[in-house]
Each structure stands twice: as C-alpha cells, then as structure tokens.
Design a protein around this motif. Structure first.
Motif, PDB file in Angstrom:
ATOM      1  N   MET A   1       0.948  -0.849   0.048  1.00  0.00           N
ATOM      2  CA  MET A   1      -0.218   0.415  -0.197  1.00  0.00           C
ATOM      3  C   MET A   1       0.893   1.247   0.261  1.00  0.00           C
ATOM      4  N   ARG A   2       0.459   1.767  -1.269  1.00  0.00           N
ATOM      5  CA  ARG A   2       1.331   3.703  -0.822  1.00  0.00           C
ATOM      6  C   ARG A   2       0.819   4.168  -0.104  1.00  0.00           C
ATOM      7  N   ALA A   3       2.178   4.879   0.408  1.00  0.00           N
ATOM      8  CA  ALA A   3       2.743   6.338   0.857  1.00  0.00           C
ATOM      9  C   ALA A   3       1.214   7.258   0.659  1.00  0.00           C
ATOM     10  N   TYR A   4       0.795   7.833   1.416  1.00  0.00           N
ATOM     11  CA  TYR A   4       0.200   9.263   0.728  1.00  0.00           C
ATOM     12  C   TYR A   4       0.833  10.177  -0.039  1.00  0.00           C
ATOM     13  N   ALA A   5       0.842  10.277  -0.943  1.00  0.00           N
ATOM     14  CA  ALA A   5       2.036  10.935  -2.005  1.00  0.00           C
ATOM     15  C   ALA A   5       1.987  12.530  -1.671  1.00  0.00           C
ATOM     16  N   GLY A   6       0.965  13.185  -1.008  1.00  0.00           N
ATOM     17  CA  GLY A   6       0.605  14.991  -0.301  1.00  0.00           C
ATOM     18  C   GLY A   6       1.234  14.986   1.055  1.00  0.00           C
ATOM     19  N   ASN A   7       0.976  16.238   1.368  1.00  0.00           N
ATOM     20  CA  ASN A   7       1.664  16.725   2.054  1.00  0.00           C
ATOM     21  C   ASN A   7       1.158  16.717   4.087  1.00  0.00           C
ATOM     22  N   ASP A   8      -0.523  17.229   3.385  1.00  0.00           N
ATOM     23  CA  ASP A   8      -1.329  16.572   4.966  1.00  0.00           C
ATOM     24  C   ASP A   8      -2.340  16.000   5.045  1.00  0.00           C
ATOM     25  N   LEU A   9      -2.321  14.975   5.025  1.00  0.00           N
ATOM     26  CA  LEU A   9      -3.325  13.433   4.666  1.00  0.00           C
ATOM     27  C   LEU A   9      -4.609  13.781   5.546  1.00  0.00           C
ATOM     28  N   GLU A  10      -4.998  14.457   7.050  1.00  0.00           N
ATOM     29  CA  GLU A  10      -6.214  14.444   6.952  1.00  0.00           C
ATOM     30  C   GLU A  10      -6.886  16.127   6.826  1.00  0.00           C
ATOM     31  N   ALA A  11      -5.648  16.956   6.576  1.00  0.00           N
ATOM     32  CA  ALA A  11      -5.494  17.916   6.391  1.00  0.00           C
ATOM     33  C   ALA A  11      -6.614  18.401   4.549  1.00  0.00           C
ATOM     34  N   ASP A  12      -5.655  17.299   4.299  1.00  0.00           N
ATOM     35  CA  ASP A  12      -6.696  17.949   3.084  1.00  0.00           C
ATOM     36  C   ASP A  12      -7.689  17.121   2.270  1.00  0.00           C
ATOM     37  N   ILE A  13      -8.069  15.489   3.178  1.00  0.00           N
ATOM     38  CA  ILE A  13      -9.053  15.213   3.500  1.00  0.00           C
ATOM     39  C   ILE A  13     -10.335  16.070   3.779  1.00  0.00           C
TER      40      ILE A  13
ATOM     41  N   ALA B   1     -11.095  18.713   4.579  1.00  0.00           N
ATOM     42  CA  ALA B   1     -11.059  19.989   3.418  1.00  0.00           C
ATOM     43  C   ALA B   1     -11.678  19.794   1.821  1.00  0.00           C
ATOM     44  N   LEU B   2     -11.818  18.296   2.033  1.00  0.00           N
ATOM     45  CA  LEU B   2     -12.907  17.526   0.892  1.00  0.00           C
ATOM     46  C   LEU B   2     -14.223  17.369   1.459  1.00  0.00           C
ATOM     47  N   PHE B   3     -14.287  16.935   3.212  1.00  0.00           N
ATOM     48  CA  PHE B   3     -15.612  16.643   3.485  1.00  0.00           C
ATOM     49  C   PHE B   3     -15.359  17.350   4.617  1.00  0.00           C
ATOM     50  N   PRO B   4     -16.617  18.671   4.525  1.00  0.00           N
ATOM     51  CA  PRO B   4     -15.649  19.896   5.581  1.00  0.00           C
ATOM     52  C   PRO B   4     -16.884  19.150   6.921  1.00  0.00           C
ATOM     53  N   SER B   5     -17.428  18.915   6.716  1.00  0.00           N
ATOM     54  CA  SER B   5     -18.702  17.847   7.876  1.00  0.00           C
ATOM     55  C   SER B   5     -18.092  16.668   8.815  1.00  0.00           C
ATOM     56  N   ALA B   6     -16.644  16.249   8.195  1.00  0.00           N
ATOM     57  CA  ALA B   6     -15.869  14.928   8.846  1.00  0.00           C
ATOM     58  C   ALA B   6     -14.866  15.357   9.933  1.00  0.00           C
ATOM     59  N   THR B   7     -15.659  14.808  10.975  1.00  0.00           N
ATOM     60  CA  THR B   7     -15.263  14.560  12.622  1.00  0.00           C
ATOM     61  C   THR B   7     -13.705  13.812  12.341  1.00  0.00           C
ATOM     62  N   ARG B   8     -14.318  12.475  11.509  1.00  0.00           N
ATOM     63  CA  ARG B   8     -13.384  11.848  11.729  1.00  0.00           C
ATOM     64  C   ARG B   8     -13.030  10.420  10.900  1.00  0.00           C
ATOM     65  N   LEU B   9     -11.769  10.120  10.340  1.00  0.00           N
ATOM     66  CA  LEU B   9     -11.087   9.895   9.305  1.00  0.00           C
ATOM     67  C   LEU B   9     -10.320   8.192   9.632  1.00  0.00           C
ATOM     68  N   GLY B  10     -10.666   6.915   8.622  1.00  0.00           N
ATOM     69  CA  GLY B  10     -10.486   5.975   8.936  1.00  0.00           C
ATOM     70  C   GLY B  10      -9.428   5.422   8.421  1.00  0.00           C
ATOM     71  N   GLU B  11      -8.643   4.054   8.491  1.00  0.00           N
ATOM     72  CA  GLU B  11      -7.686   3.523   8.160  1.00  0.00           C
ATOM     73  C   GLU B  11      -7.786   2.678   6.253  1.00  0.00           C
ATOM     74  N   LYS B  12      -6.776   3.105   5.545  1.00  0.00           N
ATOM     75  CA  LYS B  12      -7.211   3.496   4.439  1.00  0.00           C
ATOM     76  C   LYS B  12      -7.111   1.844   4.655  1.00  0.00           C
ATOM     77  N   ASP B  13      -8.619   0.678   3.224  1.00  0.00           N
ATOM     78  CA  ASP B  13      -8.558  -0.288   3.263  1.00  0.00           C
ATOM     79  C   ASP B  13      -7.657  -0.085   2.155  1.00  0.00           C
ATOM     80  N   PRO B  14      -6.866  -1.359   2.657  1.00  0.00           N
ATOM     81  CA  PRO B  14      -5.861  -2.375   1.559  1.00  0.00           C
ATOM     82  C   PRO B  14      -6.297  -2.956   0.289  1.00  0.00           C
ATOM     83  N   LYS B  15      -8.006  -3.635   0.516  1.00  0.00           N
ATOM     84  CA  LYS B  15      -7.973  -3.598  -0.405  1.00  0.00           C
ATOM     85  C   LYS B  15      -9.022  -2.905  -1.943  1.00  0.00           C
TER      86      LYS B  15
END
Length: 681
Positions: free
Chosen positions: A1-13, A15-29
């Motif tokens: 599984m590749r590492a995130y290629a951006g700078n700040d994963l949580e901040a970037d995501i 920004a795409l989901f302004p109402s989000a409060t939690r980020l799950g682990e990346k699904d390897p499948k």
C-alpha cells in the motif's frame, strides 16, 4: 500500500469533507480512506493514481485526491502532483484549480462534457481551459475513471450486475448427500499424504495446535445459499428467510464448513472478518468474503438434513466484487505450518466449483459503452483543425515539389509566401496551438529512456502531425522547411523584419566571422537544456523559457511582465538583425539542424557563377545562409526560396542578365557583318 503522496493527509481530506470529524484507516483492498462524521459514513477519499495512472501532456502521470460521498457525488478534488508545463510555467496554477472545482457536487453517473454549454438533464457541462485542452481532457478522464472504479467497489448503487439471477421458484427437498452428488455443494478434500507431498516433509516435523491428527484427511464444504434449492435445504425454511432479510440487493451468501484433520478456520479467527485459510477466486480475481456472524444472537439452527459442524459459517459477498454465481469459481485452501519459530512452510490446494445452469435465469445486462482512449476523443474533437492543417501541409509540399513552375513569377511569390506565413502564425500558432518547442525534444528523449508510450504524443493531434511532417522533411530538405514556413514565432519574426523594411530601419552589420561564431550559441543552449532535462525535467522546462514561444504565440503576451518584456526584446532586436532569435539563440532550430545534417537533397538551385563572381543572393539572404563561394549552408538556411526566385528572374539574376545581353548583341553583330561584306567588294 502506497504512502500518501501529499503533504497533510487529514487536512487535505477534511477540506474535501468539511463536516467530517473522523478519518478511517486506508482499506488495503479498495485503496480508499473512509470518512466519517462521528459514526456516520460520509464517503471515501482516494488518490487517482491508484486507479487511473494516466499520463498528461508532459508524459508524467497526474495524481489527484478525490472525495466521493455515499450518494455518488464528488465532494471535491485536490491536485497532489502534476507536471503540465502550461500550468507550471504558462497560465499558472489557477486555471487548473478553477477547472477541477467544477466537479464538486456532481454525481458520477452524469455525462460530463468539457468545453461546451447546455442544459439537458443528466449532463454536466464544464468550462475548459483555453490553450490547455489536452491537459484538462486528461484530468477529466482521470477524475471520472478513478471515481467510477471506487464507486463500483464501495457504493451498492454502482455495483456491477451479475450476468445471472437466481431462480427463486426452483426448489425441491433434497438430503445432504443428494446435494453433494448433484454438485450443489462443493467439497475440497486434503489427506495427510497430500499435505506431506505438498510440504515435502512428514507431518511429524511440524507443530500442530488445533489439528485432530487421528483423522486421515480433512474435507471443506462450500455452498451457495442464495439458490433456494441449496439455501433452504441447508438452513431450513426459517433460516433461509432470515438470511434473505440480512442480504442487501445484489449481495451473495456462501456457507463454509469442514470436518476431519483440521478446520478451515484458523484458531484465532475473529467473527465478522475474512478467514485467512480460505480464498474464493473468479476470473483470476480474488472475491472478498466476510463472515456475517449470522448466528451471533441466534442459536445455530439448520435443516435436520444438515450434519452438525462446529465451524459452520455464512460469508457475505458484496455486489461490488462483480461475483458471478453462475460462473466457474475456484476455492483455494492455504495452510501455513510451522516447524519451529523460524521455519514455516505453506501448502496450497484448489478446487473448482461450477453450479448447474438450471439454478439461474440469464440477465440481460446493458452493454457498457467501450471507453475510448483519451487521444481518440481529442482527435475526434479536433478533426476540423486537423483537416485544415493537413490541407496546409499538402499545399506546402506540392509548392515545394513544383517550385520551378511558380517561382519564376517573382511578382506573385511574395504574396504567396506572406499568405502562408499568416496562416502559420494565425492558424497553426495562435488558434491551433501548434508551436513546436525544444520541450518536445526533452519529452521524446525521456520517453526513449524511460519507456516509449506513443499515446502521450497522440494527445495533441496538431503537435503530433507537425512533428511527423517536420521529422520526415528533415531527412529530405533539412531544417529549413519547418523553420522558414511552419514555425509561428519564425513567421512573427518575418513580419517584424518586414516592418523594419517598410520603416527603412538600418540593419546592423555583422561580419562573416562574427556571424559564424554567434551561430554556435544556439547549439550550446541546446546542449545545456538536454543535459538539464536528464537531471531534472522541471528545471529544464524552466530553463526552456529562453524560448519566447509560449509568451508570444501560445499565450499571446497575456503573461507576467518579465516574460512579456523578454519576448518583446527578442522581437525588437529583429528590427535591426533579421531573424536574430532564429539565427543565434533558438535551441529548437539547433536540434533540428543536428538532425537536418542527414538530409538527402541539396535541392536549392545554384549556378556556376554563384559566389564567383556573383554575390547578389548572398547579400540579399536575410539569415546569412549563403557562403562566399555561393554554396548553401543548410544548417542555417530557412528555405525562404528568395535566392531561387532571384535565380529564376531574368531581371534580377546577374548571370541571366548578362546572358540575355549577349543573346541580344549576337544577332546585331551578325547583321553588321553581312552589310559590310558587299562594300568590301
């Protein structure tokens, strides 16, 4: 599984989901990050390069971070990495950001149309980016292709349909043994001898924790429960009806159980997870199965016909997997056995499972339209531009082939040339964006080094056709056919020189020796740029701003002031030194001249008197491409044909004028001689 290629994963995501409060682990499948608001799933975030690693105009893949909500709408797009020159060194990043912002809140089921406008339902019309058509078409394909792939894996609405449907009315009571003998339950049997042969060692050499070694073999059973004739006979009527309420539309259920030497479930198996020892494959793809924990709150109650199994489990298969219950399935059993804490061996056993056709009805699924490659779409959209260019190249080719027939009409030639140069500047350059660049040479060299992919070059039909035509003509005529007739910036310099002529601006005199030395500068620039490109393409593209093409032609001077001033200085110098840039600075011209050294024809007309004594053509050559001896320097010649016009013009070519005078004198002398003979008598 590749590492995130951006700078700040949580901040970037976030920004795409302004109402989000939690980020799950990346699904390897599935290669996606689930995004939550408290415990509610909002959608998924993913990198496009995992699903659609398409290359842009630069030849490098474009990577985007994309948000997709649970309703199948794009919640946003963020650029992680790209190497498109037009957005790095030309228009700047803002047009690209504005373009991708248009995708927000659009459903991926819509028909996306770039560069056009309309109001029909079910279509999303997006503004394109002028002068960056190829790049935005690729970005569009990346967004839609990757988002739709993710949707098929994660959103039930977009799951692929199975090509068959279970016959809900097909049922008759059957005993366990009948189910086995009719192939409705598949078995996979593994004996101790099979294990030893697969491992290459005796079982006594291995450590066992949960095996029952008193048994000679183990048997794995698998049954597809959606079919009533299987599900009802195994689970009973009540159990089967309960299973149907647990399964969502399009979901499948299979039962697994085993007996004998070992269980198909590992000792540390956790309910609601996937078993490690068993895999289900179809069409060379792994089909994800997950325990339904079906009997977690209800006691295990099966049909009286079903034997008692301690490891009886029901596994769920989601519709996103594309599982086809009527197709051939492969059951794979993987056993990892330890000799000690350092040595472990694996034994793999497989069995195929094909359910009878009588269990299913065929489903007429809509044929998915074949997705055209991006370059095909681009060529179709620019078919008229391509046709006009081809006609122009055909006219130029015919003109060069029949030059002797029309170059004699010197009064008409300037109009013919200026008309074609206007076509080159206005249509090929400004409208069709067909200005070739030394950057194109970098792309070819790097493609040859890193793996040639012609689709990268097919993304722009105008550039592709011009390069093919130029490349072929290099080995026939040399560099001049492109530099003198098809280069938009070269045409611009011709117009500047004409202005200087009309205004009678005095030209700066450059000696032959100085001129020869100055022509080497462009080769030095070319060498530096090529070496730089092999180290850093980005640095080479920045250094390639020595070409004013992008500023003057591609962006028509709509750019930051330092670039505009530089381009104006280059053109301004052309008022005093004809085609100054082409002669001394242009790295593209240098590159073409290198290849042009292998040209086949030296077809420009010369006379024995050229250079000795006549120097008229050399003095009138605007780029000093005629040597003192009258020969043509094809490395510097732009094949404007002015010298050929002079040679074909009886009123300009000195040897022709002298020849005409001699022809006129000869009859007169003969007549005088005839008159003098009688008087002598």
């Amino acid at each position: 599984m590749r590492a995130y290629a951006g700078n700040d994963l949580e901040a970037d995501i976030y920004a795409l989901f302004p109402s989000a409060t939690r980020l799950g682990e990346k699904d390897p499948k599935t290669e996606v990050w689930p995004v939550y608001q408290l415990h509610e799933l909002l959608g998924y975030a993913f990198e496009s390069i995992e699903f659609a690693p398409l290359k842009g105009f630069s030849g490098e893949p474009i990577n985007l971070l994309i948000g997709l909500n649970t309703q199948g709408e794009l919640s946003g797009v963020k650029v992680i990495h790209h190497h498109e020159p037009i957005f790095l060194h030309g228009l700047g990043p803002r047009p690209l950001l504005d373009f991708i912002d248009q995708y927000k809140n659009h459903r991926i089921s819509e028909r996306f149309i770039v560069g056009k406008h309309g109001t029909d339902a079910g279509s999303a019309y997006l503004d394109g980016v002028t002068k960056a058509t190829v790049s935005v078409v690729v970005v569009n394909d990346i967004i839609l292709s990757s988002a739709r792939q993710v949707a098929r894996q994660t959103l039930q609405e977009f799951a692929q349909q199975s090509p068959v449907a279970v016959k809900s009315s097909y049922f008759k009571p059957m005993q366990w043994q009948e189910l086995l003998s009719n192939g409705l339950i598949q078995t996979l049997q593994v004996s101790q001898r099979d294990l030893e042969q697969s491992l290459g060692s005796e079982l006594s050499e291995f450590a066992f924790e949960d095996w029952q070694l008193e048994h000679d073999h183990a048997t794995l059973y698998i049954a597809y429960l959606n079919a009533p004739i299987i599900g009802k006979n195994i689970l009973g009527e009540a159990g089967y009806q309960r299973l149907k309420t647990k399964l969502a539309d399009g979901e499948h259920a299979v039962a697994m159980m085993s007996e004998g030497l070992f269980s198909y479930l590992e000792s540390d198996f956790q309910p609601a997870t996937s078993p490690k020892r068993v895999a289900l494959n179809q069409s060379n793809l792994s089909i994800a199965i997950r325990d339904m924990n079906f009997f977690s709150y209800n006691p295990l109650q099966l049909s009286p016909n079903t034997p008692d199994f301690e490891d009886f489990r029901i596994f769920r298969i989601s519709p996103q997997t594309g599982f086809n219950p009527g197709g051939d399935m492969e059951i794979q059993l993987k056993l990892n056995l330890k000799k000690n804490h350092l040595v472990e061996k694996e034994a793999i056993f497989t069995e195929h499972y094909q359910l009878p056709e009588t269990l299913f009805d065929k489903v007429e699924t809509p044929v998915r339209p074949t997705i055209k490659p991006t370059w095909v779409t681009v060529w179709e959209n620019r078919s008229l531009d391509t046709l006009i260019l081809l006609v122009g190249l055909l006219v130029l080719t015919i003109g060069f082939s029949l030059q002797k027939r029309w170059l004699g009409y010197s009064r008409h030639f300037p109009w013919i040339r200026w008309t074609f140069l206007f076509f080159t500047l206005a249509f090929i350059g400004i409208y069709a964006q067909g200005q070739l660049s030394v950057v194109n040479i970098f792309t070819v060299l790097l493609a040859l080094r890193d793996g040639f992919d012609i689709t990268v070059f097919l993304l722009d039909p105008i550039i592709f056709i011009l390069w093919i035509f130029t490349f072929v003509s290099l080995f026939i005529f040399g560099r001049g056919l492109f530099c003198g007739w098809l280069c938009p910036f070269g045409a611009m310099q011709e117009f500047v020189a004409k202005i200087a002529e009309v205004l009678k601006i005095r030209q700066w005199t450059i000696s032959d020796s100085t001129h020869r030395k100055l022509t080497k500068i462009k080769y030095l620039i070319l060498g530096v740029l090529v070496i730089t490109s092999l180290v850093s393409l980005r640095a080479a593209e920045q250094a390639a701003e020595v070409e004013p093409f992008k500023t003057a032609v591609t962006l028509t001077f709509i750019r930051e002031w330092p670039f505009v001033i530089y381009a104006l200085l280059i053109l301004g110098t052309g008022l005093f030194i004809n085609k100054f840039y082409c002669r001394y600075v242009c790295p593209l011209g240098a590159g073409l001249a290198v290849l042009g050294k292998f040209h086949h024809l030296e077809w420009l007309t010369r006379r024995t008197e050229c250079g000795s004594p006549c120097q008229l053509c050399r003095k009138k050559c605007g780029v000093d491409a005629i040597r003192r001896d009258g020969s043509i320097d094809y490395d510097e010649c732009v094949q404007c044909l002015e010298c050929v016009v002079i040679l074909e013009d009886p009123f300009q070519c000195a040897p022709k004028i002298l020849e005409t005078k001699r022809q006129q004198k000869t009859p007169l002398a003969h007549a005088v001689k005839l008159i003098q003979v009688p008087s002598a008598k």
